[in-house]
Design a protein around this motif. Structure first.
Motif, PDB file in Angstrom:
ATOM      1  N   LEU A 122       6.409  18.614  23.222  1.00  0.00           N
ATOM      2  CA  LEU A 122       6.731  17.450  24.051  1.00  0.00           C
ATOM      3  C   LEU A 122       7.164  16.264  23.190  1.00  0.00           C
ATOM      4  CD1 LEU A 122       3.898  17.574  26.755  1.00  0.00           C
ATOM      5  CD2 LEU A 122       6.342  17.951  27.117  1.00  0.00           C
ATOM      6  N   TYR A 123       6.528  16.112  22.052  1.00  0.00           N
ATOM      7  CA  TYR A 123       6.931  15.027  21.142  1.00  0.00           C
ATOM      8  C   TYR A 123       8.362  15.230  20.651  1.00  0.00           C
ATOM      9  CZ  TYR A 123       7.260  12.189  16.941  1.00  0.00           C
ATOM     10  OH  TYR A 123       7.682  11.299  15.975  1.00  0.00           O
ATOM     11  N   LEU A 124       8.709  16.468  20.296  1.00  0.00           N
ATOM     12  CA  LEU A 124      10.065  16.741  19.821  1.00  0.00           C
ATOM     13  C   LEU A 124      11.088  16.478  20.923  1.00  0.00           C
ATOM     14  CD1 LEU A 124       9.383  20.011  17.785  1.00  0.00           C
ATOM     15  CD2 LEU A 124       9.662  17.677  16.913  1.00  0.00           C
ATOM     16  N   LEU A 125      10.754  16.867  22.168  1.00  0.00           N
ATOM     17  CA  LEU A 125      11.661  16.593  23.286  1.00  0.00           C
ATOM     18  C   LEU A 125      11.798  15.094  23.518  1.00  0.00           C
ATOM     19  CD1 LEU A 125      10.517  19.339  25.827  1.00  0.00           C
ATOM     20  CD2 LEU A 125      12.677  19.260  24.568  1.00  0.00           C
ATOM     21  N   GLY A 130      14.660   9.942  22.976  1.00  0.00           N
ATOM     22  CA  GLY A 130      14.507   8.569  22.495  1.00  0.00           C
ATOM     23  C   GLY A 130      13.463   7.757  23.232  1.00  0.00           C
ATOM     24  N   VAL A 131      12.418   8.421  23.747  1.00  0.00           N
ATOM     25  CA  VAL A 131      11.388   7.697  24.493  1.00  0.00           C
ATOM     26  C   VAL A 131      10.033   7.742  23.795  1.00  0.00           C
ATOM     27  CG1 VAL A 131      12.518   8.007  26.715  1.00  0.00           C
ATOM     28  CG2 VAL A 131      10.888   9.733  25.915  1.00  0.00           C
ATOM     29  N   VAL A 132      10.005   8.185  22.533  1.00  0.00           N
ATOM     30  CA  VAL A 132       8.736   8.179  21.796  1.00  0.00           C
ATOM     31  C   VAL A 132       8.238   6.743  21.671  1.00  0.00           C
ATOM     32  CG1 VAL A 132       7.663   8.657  19.559  1.00  0.00           C
ATOM     33  CG2 VAL A 132       9.252  10.300  20.550  1.00  0.00           C
ATOM     34  N   ASN A 133       6.914   6.587  21.761  1.00  0.00           N
ATOM     35  CA  ASN A 133       6.273   5.279  21.672  1.00  0.00           C
ATOM     36  C   ASN A 133       6.679   4.364  22.825  1.00  0.00           C
ATOM     37  OD1 ASN A 133       4.428   3.553  20.378  1.00  0.00           O
ATOM     38  ND2 ASN A 133       6.069   2.452  19.342  1.00  0.00           N
ATOM     39  N   THR A 134       6.817   4.961  24.005  1.00  0.00           N
ATOM     40  CA  THR A 134       7.064   4.196  25.225  1.00  0.00           C
ATOM     41  C   THR A 134       6.096   4.676  26.311  1.00  0.00           C
ATOM     42  OG1 THR A 134       8.701   5.740  26.142  1.00  0.00           O
ATOM     43  CG2 THR A 134       9.511   4.010  24.658  1.00  0.00           C
ATOM     44  N   PHE A 135       6.032   3.924  27.386  1.00  0.00           N
ATOM     45  CA  PHE A 135       5.200   4.299  28.521  1.00  0.00           C
ATOM     46  C   PHE A 135       5.584   5.668  29.068  1.00  0.00           C
ATOM     47  CE2 PHE A 135       4.941   4.472  33.178  1.00  0.00           C
ATOM     48  CZ  PHE A 135       3.579   4.269  33.381  1.00  0.00           C
ATOM     49  N   TRP A 136       6.872   5.976  29.101  1.00  0.00           N
ATOM     50  CA  TRP A 136       7.358   7.211  29.714  1.00  0.00           C
ATOM     51  C   TRP A 136       6.975   8.437  28.919  1.00  0.00           C
ATOM     52  CZ3 TRP A 136       8.521   6.017  34.383  1.00  0.00           C
ATOM     53  CH2 TRP A 136       9.052   4.751  34.664  1.00  0.00           C
ATOM     54  N   SER A 137       6.786   8.307  27.613  1.00  0.00           N
ATOM     55  CA  SER A 137       6.439   9.465  26.796  1.00  0.00           C
ATOM     56  C   SER A 137       5.070  10.029  27.148  1.00  0.00           C
ATOM     57  CB  SER A 137       6.471   9.087  25.309  1.00  0.00           C
ATOM     58  OG  SER A 137       5.499   8.095  25.011  1.00  0.00           O
ATOM     59  N   VAL A 138       4.192   9.206  27.713  1.00  0.00           N
ATOM     60  CA  VAL A 138       2.883   9.668  28.152  1.00  0.00           C
ATOM     61  C   VAL A 138       2.870   9.926  29.653  1.00  0.00           C
ATOM     62  CG1 VAL A 138       0.423   9.057  28.296  1.00  0.00           C
ATOM     63  CG2 VAL A 138       1.745   8.440  26.270  1.00  0.00           C
ATOM     64  N   PRO A 209      -1.372  11.024  23.952  1.00  0.00           N
ATOM     65  CA  PRO A 209      -1.113   9.653  23.496  1.00  0.00           C
ATOM     66  C   PRO A 209      -1.212   9.502  21.981  1.00  0.00           C
ATOM     67  CG  PRO A 209      -2.591   9.640  25.382  1.00  0.00           C
ATOM     68  CD  PRO A 209      -2.453  11.070  24.955  1.00  0.00           C
ATOM     69  N   LEU A 210      -2.126  10.253  21.365  1.00  0.00           N
ATOM     70  CA  LEU A 210      -2.251  10.184  19.901  1.00  0.00           C
ATOM     71  C   LEU A 210      -0.956  10.605  19.230  1.00  0.00           C
ATOM     72  CD1 LEU A 210      -4.080   9.827  17.372  1.00  0.00           C
ATOM     73  CD2 LEU A 210      -4.694  12.246  17.635  1.00  0.00           C
ATOM     74  N   VAL A 211      -0.300  11.628  19.761  1.00  0.00           N
ATOM     75  CA  VAL A 211       0.944  12.124  19.183  1.00  0.00           C
ATOM     76  C   VAL A 211       2.110  11.202  19.520  1.00  0.00           C
ATOM     77  CG1 VAL A 211       2.609  14.016  19.262  1.00  0.00           C
ATOM     78  CG2 VAL A 211       0.170  14.520  19.161  1.00  0.00           C
ATOM     79  N   MET A 212       2.147  10.688  20.734  1.00  0.00           N
ATOM     80  CA  MET A 212       3.314   9.966  21.224  1.00  0.00           C
ATOM     81  C   MET A 212       3.344   8.494  20.832  1.00  0.00           C
ATOM     82  SD  MET A 212       5.399  11.914  22.934  1.00  0.00           S
ATOM     83  CE  MET A 212       5.509  13.441  23.878  1.00  0.00           C
ATOM     84  N   LEU A 213       2.196   7.846  20.739  1.00  0.00           N
ATOM     85  CA  LEU A 213       2.151   6.390  20.665  1.00  0.00           C
ATOM     86  C   LEU A 213       1.740   5.892  19.283  1.00  0.00           C
ATOM     87  CD1 LEU A 213       0.353   5.642  24.065  1.00  0.00           C
ATOM     88  CD2 LEU A 213       2.815   5.680  23.604  1.00  0.00           C
ATOM     89  N   SER A 214       2.389   4.841  18.856  1.00  0.00           N
ATOM     90  CA  SER A 214       1.988   4.109  17.651  1.00  0.00           C
ATOM     91  C   SER A 214       1.785   2.626  17.940  1.00  0.00           C
ATOM     92  CB  SER A 214       3.029   4.290  16.542  1.00  0.00           C
ATOM     93  OG  SER A 214       4.310   3.816  16.969  1.00  0.00           O
ATOM     94  N   ASP A 215       2.279   2.158  19.069  1.00  0.00           N
ATOM     95  CA  ASP A 215       2.104   0.769  19.484  1.00  0.00           C
ATOM     96  C   ASP A 215       0.740   0.619  20.165  1.00  0.00           C
ATOM     97  OD1 ASP A 215       2.230  -1.818  20.375  1.00  0.00           O
ATOM     98  OD2 ASP A 215       4.125  -1.598  21.450  1.00  0.00           O
TER      99      ASP A 215
END
Length: 274
Positions: A122-125, A130-138, A209-215
Motif C-alpha cells: 500500500l505504501y508503494l502504491l 503521490g499521497v504518502v504522508n497525507t490524510f488519504w494515505s491512511v 499510519p507508521l508506514v505512511m505518515l511522517s508528519d
C-alpha cells in the motif's frame, strides 16, 4: 458443563478482560512518583485532572490533534466502509453475474491476509500516486473490509426476503430505490455490527499510519502515544502522559458501543415479512 462452571468461566473471562482497563484507571490518577512507589491497584491521591491538564499542554495540545485525526479516520472511515460493505454483501447475495462465486472467493482470500502484510504494498502504491504522508494515505485503505463483505452477504441472505424485494420492484421501484428503502432498513443491525468492528480496527490501527505518515500533525492516537512512550526512556514524565492519554483514548470506543448497542441488539428481522 454445568451452569455454575459456565458462570465461573464467564466471570474469570470478564475479570481478565477488565484487568488492564482497571489498572489504567488506577494509574492515571497517580502522580509520577506515586506511579512507581505504590501498588498498581491502589489509589495514592487523585491527580487525574492534573494529568489530563499535562496531556493537554504537552506539545501545544498536539494530543487533541491526534484525537481529532483518530475520530476522522475511524468515524468517517468506518461509516463509509460499512455502507460500501453492506452494498457489496447485498449485491453478492441478491444478484447473479459471471464468475460471482470466484470473485467472492477472492474476497475471502482478503480475510486471510493480515493487514501488516499489505502495509508495504500500500505504501508503494501511495508513493506512485503521490499521497504518502497525507490524510488519504491512511483513510482510503481502511475503506476495504473483506470480512464485512462476507458478514453482510450472510446477513442479507438471512434477513432480506426476496419476496419483499420482488414486491417493491412490482410497485415500480428501481434497484437503488429498492435497496435504499427496503433492504437497507432491514440491514441496519448488520451495518451497525460491521461499523463497530471497523471502527475498533481503525481506531487501534498502528502499522499502516507508521508506514505512511511522517508528519506528526497527521498521527492518530495510537502512533502519537507510541512516540511519547519512546521518549519515556529519556524523560520518565512521558510515561504518565502515555497512561493518561491511553485512558482518554478508550472513551470514544466505550461511547460508540454504548450508544449503538440498542441497534446492534435489535431484532434482525425488524421490517421483514410479518
Amino acid at each position: 458443563m454445568s451452569r455454575a462452571t459456565v458462570n465461573v468461566l464467564l466471570i474469570v473471562s470478564t475479570l481478565y478482560t477488565l484487568l488492564p482497563l482497571t489498572w489504567l484507571l488506577f494509574a492515571s490518577t497517580k502522580s509520577l512518583s506515586d506511579l512507581y512507589s505504590t501498588p498498581g491497584f491502589s489509589f495514592a491521591g487523585f491527580n487525574l485532572f492534573e494529568n489530563i491538564r499535562a496531556v493537554a499542554q504537552e506539545g501545544d495540545g498536539v494530543f487533541f490533534r491526534w484525537y481529532l485525526n483518530s475520530v476522522l479516520y475511524a468515524g468517517l472511515g468506518a461509516a463509509v466502509s460499512s455502507f460500501v460493505t453492506v452494498m457489496c454483501g447485498y449485491a453478492f447475495d441478491k444478484y447473479s453475474w459471471f464468475a460471482k462465486e470466484k470473485m467472492f472467493g477472492l474476497v475471502l482470500l482478503g480475510v486471510l491476509v493480515p493487514t501488516t502484510a499489505t502495509a508495504v504494498p500500500l505504501y508503494l502504491l501511495a508513493s506512485k500516486v503521490g499521497v504518502v504522508n497525507t490524510f488519504w494515505s491512511v483513510f482510503v485503505p481502511v475503506l476495504v473490509h473483506p470480512f464485512g463483505v462476507y458478514l453482510a452477504r450472510v446477513l442479507s441472505a438471512g434477513y432480506v426476503p426476496g419476496e419483499v424485494l420482488e414486491a417493491a420492484r412490482s410497485d415500480g421501484a428501481g434497484e437503488l430505490r429498492t435497496f435504499a428503502s427496503v433492504a437497507l432498513p432491514m440491514l441496519l443491525p448488520a451495518y451497525v455490527t460491521i461499523f463497530l468492528f471497523q471502527f475498533t480496527a481503525i481506531w487501534n490501527n498502528f502499522f499502516l499510519p507508521l508506514v505512511m505518515l511522517s508528519d506528526q500533525r497527521l498521527y492518530p492516537l495510537s502512533l502519537g502515544l507510541y512516540g511519547w512512550e519512546k521518549q519515556g526512556n529519556a524523560f520518565p514524565e512521558f510515561h504518565s502522559l502515555v497512561i493518561t492519554g491511553s485512558l482518554l483514548s478508550v472513551v470514544p470506543l466505550l461511547l460508540v458501543f454504548v450508544s449503538l448497542q440498542r441497534f446492534w441488539k435489535a431484532g434482525m428481522t425488524a421490517g421483514s415479512v410479518k
